[in-house]
Each structure stands twice: as structure tokens, then as C-alpha cells.
Design a protein around this motif. Structure first.
Motif, PDB file in Angstrom:
ATOM      1  N   ASN A 120     -14.659 -44.661   8.154  1.00 34.25           N
ATOM      2  CA  ASN A 120     -15.105 -45.030   9.566  1.00 34.25           C
ATOM      3  C   ASN A 120     -16.349 -44.092   9.830  1.00 34.25           C
ATOM      4  N   ALA A 121     -16.824 -44.215  11.015  1.00 37.75           N
ATOM      5  CA  ALA A 121     -18.073 -43.629  11.434  1.00 37.75           C
ATOM      6  C   ALA A 121     -17.923 -42.121  11.379  1.00 37.75           C
ATOM      7  N   LEU A 122     -16.789 -41.425  11.751  1.00 43.42           N
ATOM      8  CA  LEU A 122     -16.502 -40.295  11.717  1.00 43.42           C
ATOM      9  C   LEU A 122     -16.235 -39.558  10.643  1.00 43.42           C
ATOM     10  N   ALA A 123     -16.264 -40.299   9.226  1.00 41.71           N
ATOM     11  CA  ALA A 123     -15.855 -39.667   7.986  1.00 41.71           C
ATOM     12  C   ALA A 123     -17.226 -38.708   7.640  1.00 41.71           C
ATOM     13  N   THR A 124     -16.689 -37.543   7.127  1.00 39.94           N
ATOM     14  CA  THR A 124     -18.086 -36.777   6.713  1.00 39.94           C
ATOM     15  C   THR A 124     -18.332 -37.142   5.212  1.00 39.94           C
ATOM     16  N   LYS A 125     -19.650 -36.662   5.041  1.00 38.09           N
ATOM     17  CA  LYS A 125     -19.978 -36.763   3.448  1.00 38.09           C
ATOM     18  C   LYS A 125     -19.135 -36.189   2.556  1.00 38.09           C
ATOM     19  N   GLU A 126     -18.766 -34.877   2.977  1.00 34.78           N
ATOM     20  CA  GLU A 126     -17.724 -34.362   2.183  1.00 34.78           C
ATOM     21  C   GLU A 126     -16.384 -34.822   1.683  1.00 34.78           C
ATOM     22  N   HIS A 127     -16.024 -35.543   2.809  1.00 36.43           N
ATOM     23  CA  HIS A 127     -14.516 -36.208   2.893  1.00 36.43           C
ATOM     24  C   HIS A 127     -14.785 -37.493   2.011  1.00 36.43           C
ATOM     25  N   ILE A 128     -15.897 -38.179   2.229  1.00 40.37           N
ATOM     26  CA  ILE A 128     -16.229 -39.431   1.464  1.00 40.37           C
ATOM     27  C   ILE A 128     -16.421 -39.092  -0.249  1.00 40.37           C
ATOM     28  N   GLU A 129     -17.085 -37.910  -0.516  1.00 39.88           N
ATOM     29  CA  GLU A 129     -17.195 -37.437  -1.880  1.00 39.88           C
ATOM     30  C   GLU A 129     -15.729 -37.060  -2.514  1.00 39.88           C
ATOM     31  N   ALA A 130     -14.862 -36.430  -1.465  1.00 42.23           N
ATOM     32  CA  ALA A 130     -13.470 -35.960  -2.168  1.00 42.23           C
ATOM     33  C   ALA A 130     -12.786 -37.099  -2.453  1.00 42.23           C
ATOM     34  N   VAL A 131     -12.801 -38.337  -1.636  1.00 42.94           N
ATOM     35  CA  VAL A 131     -11.902 -39.432  -1.745  1.00 42.94           C
ATOM     36  C   VAL A 131     -12.601 -40.365  -3.107  1.00 42.94           C
ATOM     37  N   ARG A 132     -13.922 -40.291  -3.230  1.00 42.56           N
ATOM     38  CA  ARG A 132     -14.529 -40.805  -4.536  1.00 42.56           C
ATOM     39  C   ARG A 132     -13.929 -40.229  -5.569  1.00 42.56           C
ATOM     40  N   GLN A 133     -13.691 -38.966  -5.644  1.00 48.46           N
ATOM     41  CA  GLN A 133     -13.126 -38.144  -6.777  1.00 48.46           C
ATOM     42  C   GLN A 133     -11.771 -38.469  -7.172  1.00 48.46           C
ATOM     43  N   ILE A 134     -11.157 -38.558  -5.877  1.00 47.66           N
ATOM     44  CA  ILE A 134      -9.807 -38.889  -6.164  1.00 47.66           C
ATOM     45  C   ILE A 134      -9.613 -40.339  -6.855  1.00 47.66           C
ATOM     46  N   PHE A 135     -10.186 -41.305  -6.409  1.00 48.55           N
ATOM     47  CA  PHE A 135     -10.185 -42.594  -6.744  1.00 48.55           C
ATOM     48  C   PHE A 135     -10.758 -42.727  -8.116  1.00 48.55           C
ATOM     49  N   GLY A 136     -11.907 -41.888  -8.463  1.00 51.12           N
ATOM     50  CA  GLY A 136     -12.485 -41.865  -9.641  1.00 51.12           C
ATOM     51  C   GLY A 136     -11.566 -41.482 -10.736  1.00 51.12           C
ATOM     52  N   ALA A 137     -10.625 -40.518 -10.246  1.00 51.78           N
ATOM     53  CA  ALA A 137      -9.726 -40.160 -11.411  1.00 51.78           C
ATOM     54  C   ALA A 137      -8.914 -41.330 -11.953  1.00 51.78           C
ATOM     55  N   VAL A 138      -8.777 -42.523 -11.506  1.00 51.12           N
ATOM     56  CA  VAL A 138      -7.850 -43.435 -11.615  1.00 51.12           C
ATOM     57  C   VAL A 138      -8.614 -44.724 -11.910  1.00 51.12           C
ATOM     58  N   GLY A 139     -10.003 -44.674 -11.973  1.00 50.37           N
ATOM     59  CA  GLY A 139     -10.845 -45.554 -12.400  1.00 50.37           C
ATOM     60  C   GLY A 139     -12.181 -45.891 -11.767  1.00 50.37           C
ATOM     61  N   LYS A 140     -12.813 -47.194 -11.568  1.00 48.31           N
ATOM     62  CA  LYS A 140     -13.992 -47.246 -10.893  1.00 48.31           C
ATOM     63  C   LYS A 140     -13.999 -47.233  -9.439  1.00 48.31           C
ATOM     64  N   VAL A 141     -15.003 -46.923  -8.718  1.00 37.45           N
ATOM     65  CA  VAL A 141     -14.922 -46.801  -7.226  1.00 37.45           C
ATOM     66  C   VAL A 141     -15.937 -47.763  -6.700  1.00 37.45           C
ATOM     67  N   VAL A 142     -15.780 -48.651  -5.823  1.00 38.42           N
ATOM     68  CA  VAL A 142     -16.712 -49.407  -5.490  1.00 38.42           C
ATOM     69  C   VAL A 142     -16.716 -49.193  -3.831  1.00 38.42           C
ATOM     70  N   ASP A 143     -17.947 -49.233  -3.337  1.00 40.77           N
ATOM     71  CA  ASP A 143     -18.149 -49.124  -1.706  1.00 40.77           C
ATOM     72  C   ASP A 143     -18.081 -50.616  -0.927  1.00 40.77           C
ATOM     73  N   VAL A 144     -17.318 -51.124  -0.114  1.00 39.76           N
ATOM     74  CA  VAL A 144     -17.692 -52.261   0.420  1.00 39.76           C
ATOM     75  C   VAL A 144     -17.418 -52.115   1.909  1.00 39.76           C
ATOM     76  N   ALA A 145     -17.861 -53.195   2.684  1.00 42.95           N
ATOM     77  CA  ALA A 145     -17.639 -53.190   4.205  1.00 42.95           C
ATOM     78  C   ALA A 145     -16.327 -53.322   4.573  1.00 42.95           C
ATOM     79  N   GLU A 146     -16.029 -52.687   5.485  1.00 39.49           N
ATOM     80  CA  GLU A 146     -14.604 -52.820   5.938  1.00 39.49           C
ATOM     81  C   GLU A 146     -14.273 -54.388   6.216  1.00 39.49           C
ATOM     82  N   SER A 147     -15.108 -55.086   6.601  1.00 37.67           N
ATOM     83  CA  SER A 147     -14.695 -56.580   6.939  1.00 37.67           C
ATOM     84  C   SER A 147     -14.369 -57.144   5.297  1.00 37.67           C
ATOM     85  N   LEU A 148     -14.732 -56.722   4.264  1.00 33.22           N
ATOM     86  CA  LEU A 148     -14.139 -57.367   3.118  1.00 33.22           C
ATOM     87  C   LEU A 148     -13.073 -56.936   2.401  1.00 33.22           C
ATOM     88  N   MET A 149     -12.383 -55.988   3.190  1.00 31.96           N
ATOM     89  CA  MET A 149     -11.311 -55.137   2.556  1.00 31.96           C
ATOM     90  C   MET A 149     -10.048 -56.038   2.045  1.00 31.96           C
TER      91      MET A 149
END
Ligand SMILES: NC(=O)C1=CN([C@@H]2O[C@H](COP(=O)(O)OP(=O)(O)OC[C@H]3O[C@@H](n4cnc5c(N)ncnc54)[C@H](OP(=O)(O)O)[C@@H]3O)[C@@H](O)[C@H]2O)C=CC1
Ligand SMILES: O=C(O)[C@@H]1CCC=N1
Length: 253
Positions: A120-149
Motif C-alpha cells: 500500500n501507499a504507506l508501506a516503507t521501503k524497509e518493510h517492503i525489503e523485509a517482506v521481500r526477504q521473508i518470501f525470498g526465503a521460500v522461493g522467488k519474489v515478483v512485484d505486481v500491481a495489486e489489481s493483478l493479485m
């Protein structure tokens, strides 16, 4: 799905078990998770919500019950893996937070998952990075527009079930042709695994790979003619669309 993520996070030392708190209503599940992973456990979602990142992994139908009292949860970052539930809905439940919607899949259990994320618009870079790291531990991570979720949910979120069905059906075909079940399963599973690896490593288009296997007047084209007659492509397209529509429904209040 929550346990699949948890197991890899602990195994890959992204988090120390003592830094993780899992909330689950069932005492047996809490005991099992505490024993198996050494994490803290609680029946109280408010205690889990004292973490820096609160990962929601309940069914969409359980979200309202699970979120009771969490509106003022201390966790500054909320991550949801719930099918269909939108960032806008989560923003109403968790005002003024970094919120990240993620759609992982079950190959995460063996570190071979793929997760799409949208913040969301309020998500900080640090939080996005931390979440990327969490899901990076279980495989690949891709960014998508929320409308495609929801489309991601229909394709890769639910996709392991389609592939499992295909493996089972291929093995059944092998058994029908006379192979022992165990050998048929091994051949079918390894064929899917190897083909996926070949596509991924060579970046071959699937049509090129199909052409490579298909000898003139051979066995493969005989099989493909049958699959086309049975509508395999259309069945797969319709399956992804049906799952996407169901994700949309799950997100409706
Ligand atoms: N399964 C999959 O392949 C994928 C699932 N997802 C999403 O993950 C979410 C979970 O799905 P899945 O793992 O299949 O479902 P499960 O039913 O296996 O997991 C849901 C978990 O939520 C717990 N739970 C239920 N109510 C509460 C509550 N009030 N507070 C805290 N915990 C609660 C359940 O506890 P208990 O059973 O002990 O009562 C259970 O452990 C869904 O939103 C789904 O859309 C996303 C991607 C892939
Ligand atoms: O079937 C479901 O609803 C969940 C979401 C994606 C995979 N499993």
C-alpha cells in the motif's frame, strides 16, 4: 501455508525461532509448532501483533474473527497472504500501517515457491525489503500491481494443485499402459520437474520445447492430437479464470 513459510524462515536463519511468535487457536497445533520449530506460541492474536511484522495467514472467511481487537495492534507492518482480500479492505481494518499483500504458493515448503507482492501507499521501503526477504526465503519474489493479485492467485497460488493433478493423471496413464504405480509416479514427477527446470534455465518457449519432443509421425504428436481433442489448453485457461473469479468473490465483504 503459514507453517510452510515459518519452517523455511527458521531453517534459513532469516529469523531466530525466539524472534517469531505464532498465534493459533488450537492447543495441539501450538504445541506442535513450539516443539518442531522452537518458536513462541500464543492463542492470543494481540500478543502476536506486538511483533514488527504481523503476518496474517488465516482463511479469508476467518479474517474478521481473527482481526477482532487488532485495529490498534502495535505491529507497524501487516502482511496478508489471504486470497482475494484487498489492500483497501486491510487498510480499513488496520489504519495507518504499512500493508503488504502477498500471494505465495506451497512449493515454498521446499524453498521453490513463487510469491507476488503488492504494497500500500504507506508501506516503507524497509518493510517492503523485509517482506521481500521473508518470501525470498521460500522461493522467488515478483512485484505486481495489486489489481493483478487475484490473477496471480488463480495461476501460481492455486497452480500447484493443477500440476499435482497432471502428475497424478500422467502416472495413471502409465499404470494404464502397464507400469507399476511407484515407477509411474517417479517418472511423472521427474518429467514435470525436469521440464520446468529446462524451461526455466534455457528460457525456451514452451512451443519450442514441445517441437523438440515431437518427432514426425511419432508418439508425442499422437498424444498431443489427443490432448487437443480433449481440450487441455482450454481446460487449463478456464481453470485459472475460475480460480481468479473465486478469489474476487472471497474478497467481497
Ligand atoms: N494453501 C495454499 O496453497 C495457499 C493459501 N493461501 C492463503 O493462506 C491462508 C491460509 O490458507 P491455508 O493455509 O490453506 O489454510 P489453513 O486452514 O491450513 O490455515 C489457516 C490457519 O489459521 C488458523 N486460524 C483460524 N482462525 C484463527 C484465528 N481466529 N486466529 C488465529 N489463527 C486462526 C487455523 O488454526 P487451526 O487450524 O489450528 O484452527 C490454521 O492454522 C488463506 O487465506 C489462503 O488464501 C495463499 C497462498 C497459497
Ligand atoms: O485455495 C485457496 O483458496 C488458496 C489460495 C491459493 C491457494 N490456495
Amino acid at each position: 501455508m503459514g507453517e510452510a513459510i515459518l519452517s523455511r524462515l527458521v531453517a534459513s536463519h532469516i529469523y531466530l525461532p525466539s524472534d517469531v511468535c505464532v498465534s493459533d487457536p488450537m492447543p495441539e497445533r501450538r504445541d506442535l509448532l513450539a516443539k518442531k520449530y522452537g518458536v513462541q506460541v500464543t492463542p492470543n492474536n494481540l500478543i502476536a501483533a506486538e511483533a514488527e511484522i504481523l503476518l496474517l495467514a488465516v482463511k479469508p472467511q476467518s479474517l474478521n474473527a481473527a482481526a477482532i481487537g487488532l485495529a490498534n495492534a502495535p505491529a507497524p507492518c501487516i502482511v496478508s497472504i489471504l486470497a482475494g482480500v484487498t489492500l483497501a479492505q486491510l487498510e480499513v481494518m488496520f489504519p495507518s500501517k504499512s500493508i503488504i499483500r502477498a500471494m505465495p504458493n506451497t512449493p515454498a515448503q521446499v524453498g521453490a515457491g513463487v510469491t507476488a507482492i503488492a504494497a500500500n501507499a504507506l508501506a516503507t521501503k524497509e518493510h517492503i525489503e523485509a517482506v521481500r526477504q521473508i518470501f525470498g526465503a521460500v522461493g522467488k519474489v515478483v512485484d505486481v500491481a495489486e489489481s493483478l493479485m487475484n490473477a496471480v492467485t488463480g495461476l501460481s497460488g492455486s497452480g500447484p494443485a493443477y500440476v499435482a493433478l497432471m502428475v497424478e493423471a500422467m502416472a495413471d496413464g502409465g499404470v494404464a499402459a502397464g507400469l507399476p504405480r511407484a515407477i509411474a509416479m517417479e517418472l511423472a514427477t521427474q518429467t514435470v520437474l525436469g521440464t520446468a527446470q529446462l524451461l526455466s534455465e534455457t528460457k525456451l518457449h514452451p512451443a519450442q520445447l514441445k517441437d523438440q519432443v515431437t518427432s514426425p509421425a511419432g508418439t508425442t504428436i499422437a498424444a498431443i492430437a489427443q490432448l487437443e481433442k480433449s481440450g487441455l489448453r482450454s481446460a487449463m485457461i478456464e481453470a485459472v479464470l475460475a480460480a481468479t473469479r473465486r478469489a474476487e468473490e472471497l474478497g467481497k465483504p
